[in-house]
Motif scaffolding. Sequence first.
Motif, short mmCIF file in Angstrom:
data_model
loop_
_atom_site.label_atom_id
_atom_site.label_comp_id
_atom_site.label_asym_id
_atom_site.label_seq_id
_atom_site.Cartn_x
_atom_site.Cartn_y
_atom_site.Cartn_z
N LEU A 147 10.84 0.18 4.58
CA LEU A 147 9.81 -0.32 3.68
C LEU A 147 10.38 -0.62 2.30
O LEU A 147 10.05 -1.64 1.69
N THR A 148 11.26 0.24 1.80
CA THR A 148 11.87 0.01 0.49
C THR A 148 12.69 -1.27 0.50
O THR A 148 12.60 -2.09 -0.42
N ARG A 172 0.83 -1.20 0.00
CA ARG A 172 0.00 0.00 0.00
C ARG A 172 0.87 1.26 0.00
O ARG A 172 2.00 1.22 0.46
N PRO A 173 0.32 2.36 -0.48
CA PRO A 173 1.08 3.62 -0.41
C PRO A 173 1.42 3.95 1.04
O PRO A 173 0.64 3.70 1.95
N PHE A 212 4.46 -3.97 -9.12
CA PHE A 212 3.15 -3.54 -8.61
C PHE A 212 2.77 -4.34 -7.37
O PHE A 212 2.26 -3.78 -6.39
N LEU A 213 3.04 -5.63 -7.38
CA LEU A 213 2.66 -6.51 -6.28
C LEU A 213 3.33 -6.10 -4.97
O LEU A 213 2.72 -6.17 -3.91
N VAL A 214 4.57 -5.65 -5.03
CA VAL A 214 5.28 -5.28 -3.80
C VAL A 214 5.14 -3.80 -3.45
O VAL A 214 5.72 -3.36 -2.46
N GLY A 215 4.41 -3.04 -4.26
CA GLY A 215 4.09 -1.67 -3.86
C GLY A 215 4.73 -0.57 -4.68
O GLY A 215 4.55 0.60 -4.35
N PHE A 216 5.46 -0.91 -5.73
CA PHE A 216 6.02 0.12 -6.60
C PHE A 216 5.02 0.42 -7.70
O PHE A 216 4.56 -0.50 -8.38
#
Length: 177
Positions: free
Chosen positions: A122-123, A88-89, A146-150
Amino acid sequence: MAHFKSNHFAILNPALWDICCMWMDLLPPSSAHQLAGKGILLAFFSLLLQTNALPFQAQLDNFLPPHWQSLPVPLQRALKWLHHAFERPFHLTRLARYCGVSPAYLCRLFRLHLKTTPVGYLTKLRLSLAKQLLETTDLSLGDIAFLVGFRHLTYFIRQFRRYYGQSPAHVRAQVRG
């Protein structure tokens, strides 16, 4: 926190996130936005029904620092939250509020105990999960990012190269080679 123990699924459709953002922009609900809100929710559920859910089997707790249970409680809560909402963001204010501390104090805890910032942690977590997916699945780079949040593939590749010293494609080629 029973939802933290539930299975983790991912929906690889960026349009769903865009729709969620549109819906959030309408909050708080008003009578003028009622019809628009219903339309957005219908579009969301329609797309959701057309998209396959991907079970995400990463052992998220394996990525926690070895001594995490001896850390201050607000930091433990932050780590658990980040491990279960990594895709999530990120909003430092929301995370700090969830942990019951100020954003500045939460950043101080991260620096003192983990030698990084919440965003840095988080990164690193996202990139570790991405590497695991690169090595164990046939998902495309875009889907993994996308799956990991990027949200941007080029940013993901740049961060991955900075952290691991090689591109995601090179890591995948090594595993397959």
